[in-house]
Design an enzyme around this catalytic site. Structure first.
Site, PDB file in Angstrom:
ATOM      1  N   ASN A 116       0.878  -1.175   0.000  1.00  0.00           N
ATOM      2  CA  ASN A 116       0.000   0.000   0.000  1.00  0.00           C
ATOM      3  C   ASN A 116       0.913   1.221   0.000  1.00  0.00           C
ATOM      4  OD1 ASN A 116      -1.864   1.992   0.418  1.00  0.00           O
ATOM      5  ND2 ASN A 116      -2.394   1.382   2.517  1.00  0.00           N
ATOM      6  N   TRP A 117       1.028   1.819  -1.190  1.00  0.00           N
ATOM      7  CA  TRP A 117       1.951   2.956  -1.305  1.00  0.00           C
ATOM      8  C   TRP A 117       1.402   4.222  -0.659  1.00  0.00           C
ATOM      9  CZ3 TRP A 117       3.980   2.705  -7.089  1.00  0.00           C
ATOM     10  CH2 TRP A 117       4.901   1.663  -7.187  1.00  0.00           C
ATOM     11  N   LYS A 118       0.091   4.245  -0.391  1.00  0.00           N
ATOM     12  CA  LYS A 118      -0.539   5.449   0.169  1.00  0.00           C
ATOM     13  C   LYS A 118      -0.218   6.657  -0.722  1.00  0.00           C
ATOM     14  CE  LYS A 118      -0.238   3.211   4.605  1.00  0.00           C
ATOM     15  NZ  LYS A 118      -0.100   3.301   6.056  1.00  0.00           N
ATOM     16  N   HIS A 169      -9.518   0.855   4.740  1.00  0.00           N
ATOM     17  CA  HIS A 169      -8.231   1.090   5.409  1.00  0.00           C
ATOM     18  C   HIS A 169      -8.448   2.036   6.586  1.00  0.00           C
ATOM     19  CE1 HIS A 169      -4.185   2.443   6.244  1.00  0.00           C
ATOM     20  NE2 HIS A 169      -3.793   1.318   5.682  1.00  0.00           N
ATOM     21  N   GLU A 218      -6.890   4.471   7.655  1.00  0.00           N
ATOM     22  CA  GLU A 218      -6.720   5.912   7.365  1.00  0.00           C
ATOM     23  C   GLU A 218      -7.967   6.479   6.706  1.00  0.00           C
ATOM     24  OE1 GLU A 218      -2.973   5.460   5.337  1.00  0.00           O
ATOM     25  OE2 GLU A 218      -2.060   4.888   7.238  1.00  0.00           O
ATOM     26  N   GLU A 264      -5.337  -5.155  10.419  1.00  0.00           N
ATOM     27  CA  GLU A 264      -4.315  -4.135  10.672  1.00  0.00           C
ATOM     28  C   GLU A 264      -4.642  -3.382  11.956  1.00  0.00           C
ATOM     29  OE1 GLU A 264      -2.300  -2.806   6.769  1.00  0.00           O
ATOM     30  OE2 GLU A 264      -4.206  -1.773   6.871  1.00  0.00           O
ATOM     31  N   GLY A 270       2.287   2.247  10.666  1.00  0.00           N
ATOM     32  CA  GLY A 270       3.210   3.373  10.501  1.00  0.00           C
ATOM     33  C   GLY A 270       3.904   3.791  11.782  1.00  0.00           C
ATOM     34  N   SER A 304       3.350  -2.098  10.269  1.00  0.00           N
ATOM     35  CA  SER A 304       4.807  -2.130  10.453  1.00  0.00           C
ATOM     36  C   SER A 304       5.434  -3.487  10.122  1.00  0.00           C
ATOM     37  CB  SER A 304       5.170  -1.681  11.868  1.00  0.00           C
ATOM     38  OG  SER A 304       4.727  -0.344  12.094  1.00  0.00           O
ATOM     39  N   GLY A 346       2.869  -0.999   4.207  1.00  0.00           N
ATOM     40  CA  GLY A 346       2.965   0.406   3.825  1.00  0.00           C
ATOM     41  C   GLY A 346       4.416   0.818   3.665  1.00  0.00           C
ATOM     42  N   GLY A 347       5.002   1.335   4.752  1.00  0.00           N
ATOM     43  CA  GLY A 347       6.348   1.912   4.705  1.00  0.00           C
ATOM     44  C   GLY A 347       7.381   1.044   3.990  1.00  0.00           C
TER      45      GLY A 347
HETATM   46  P1  PGA Z   1       2.775   0.290   7.571  1.00  0.00           P
HETATM   47  O1  PGA Z   1       1.337   0.483   6.878  1.00  0.00           O
HETATM   48  O2  PGA Z   1       3.362  -0.966   7.005  1.00  0.00           O
HETATM   49  O3  PGA Z   1       3.561   1.515   7.176  1.00  0.00           O
HETATM   50  O4  PGA Z   1       2.536   0.197   9.031  1.00  0.00           O
HETATM   51  C1  PGA Z   1       0.484  -0.606   6.684  1.00  0.00           C
HETATM   52  C2  PGA Z   1      -0.824  -0.140   6.092  1.00  0.00           C
HETATM   53  O5  PGA Z   1      -1.287   0.942   6.459  1.00  0.00           O
HETATM   54  O6  PGA Z   1      -1.440  -0.823   5.256  1.00  0.00           O
END
Ligand code: PGA
Length: 255
Positions: A9-11, A97, A99, A169, A175, A215, A236-237
């Site tokens: 997930n590049w966001k 998600h 967010e 998640e 994050g 994470s 994500g990251g």
């Molecule tokens: P993260 O994000 O790996 O940076 O914690 C995961 C996500 O939000 O899907």
């Protein structure tokens, strides 16, 4: 069926040139290390078409959108519909998600409409759920997850369900660098699988991919993926760095 899946997930990260450079290098790594493993990369809307072009020919790599609108079409300036995504050739879309839930106030009822529209348009759905730190502290994790699952995608029939991936998640792990202990994550995953079994039976439950997110990185992925109900990760990251994402691909079991 192989339930294992590595999802990125590049966001709202990377410029187009950076995204293209990443994908060109990643497909080369995939050729060496991929071994037919399933990868899904959720990119920003403007990168969908170039991402599809750069990954064409690699049947194990799919491209996803990160969001869609909850109405089918119409006067919704700035929004993107399920049909529009499907017409671009995108394979899947993230729904729910944290967010989106947190910053855009997306409730389970709206998410239910999004999931339905996406599936009707032929897209796969990665449905995300997870508890906040406060909910975990109050011992509500399993209840929260159950509520999110039942009200968001509980209404889908068994046929539609075949194209749903679930991503657990925990919000406090996204994050933040904090990761759920593999055994704690496993307990939630087992609960989710039991809920799927209640809804659609054991065969569907056994066939459903349940990813862990929050994470995930090369140093913790192996232990997480070794748990019996953790079928890969939504990342994500660490999905923004080629070396990390390739290491995660290597850590993903083949079958
Ligand atoms: P993260 O994000 O790996 O940076 O914690 C995961 C996500 O939000 O899907």
């Amino acid at each position: 069926m192989n339930r294992y899946l590595l999802a990125a997930n590049w966001k709202m990260n990377l410029r187009l040139d950076e995204a293209k450079t990443f994908l060109k290098a990643f497909v080369a790594e995939y050729q060496l290390e991929g071994n037919g493993k399933r990868v899904l990369i959720a990119v920003p809307f403007p990168y969908i078409l170039p991402a599809l072009e750069l990954t064409a020919g690699y049947s194990g790599i799919k491209i996803a959108a990160q969001n869609l609108h909850h109405e089918a079409a119409g006067a919704y300036t700035g929004e993107v519909s399920a049909e529009m995504l499907a017409s671009c050739g995108v394979d899947a879309v993230l729904v729910g998600h944290s967010e989106r839930r947190q910053y855009f106030r997306e409730e389970n009822a709206v998410l239910a409409k999004k999931a339905e529209l996406a599936l009707d348009a032929g897209l796969d759905v990665v449905y995300c759920l997870g508890e906040t730190q406060a909910e975990r502290g109050a011992g509500q994790t399993l209840a929260v997850v159950e509520q999110q699952l039942k009200t968001g995608i509980g209404h889908l029939d068994a046929l539609a369900w075949q194209r749903v991936v679930i991503a657990y998640e925990p919000v406090w792990a996204i994050g933040t660098g904090l990761t759920a202990e593999p055994a704690d994550a496993q307990a939630v995953h087992a609960h989710i699988r039991a809920l799927v079994e209640q809804l659609h039976g054991a065969d569907h439950a056994q066939a459903t991919s349940i990813l862990y997110g929050g994470s995930v990185k090369p140093s913790n992925a192996k232990a997480l993926f070794a748990e019996s109900d953790i079928d890969g990760g939504l990342v994500g990251g660490a999905s923004l760095h080629l070396a990390d994402f390739t290491a995660l691909l290597k850590a993903l079991p083949s079958a």
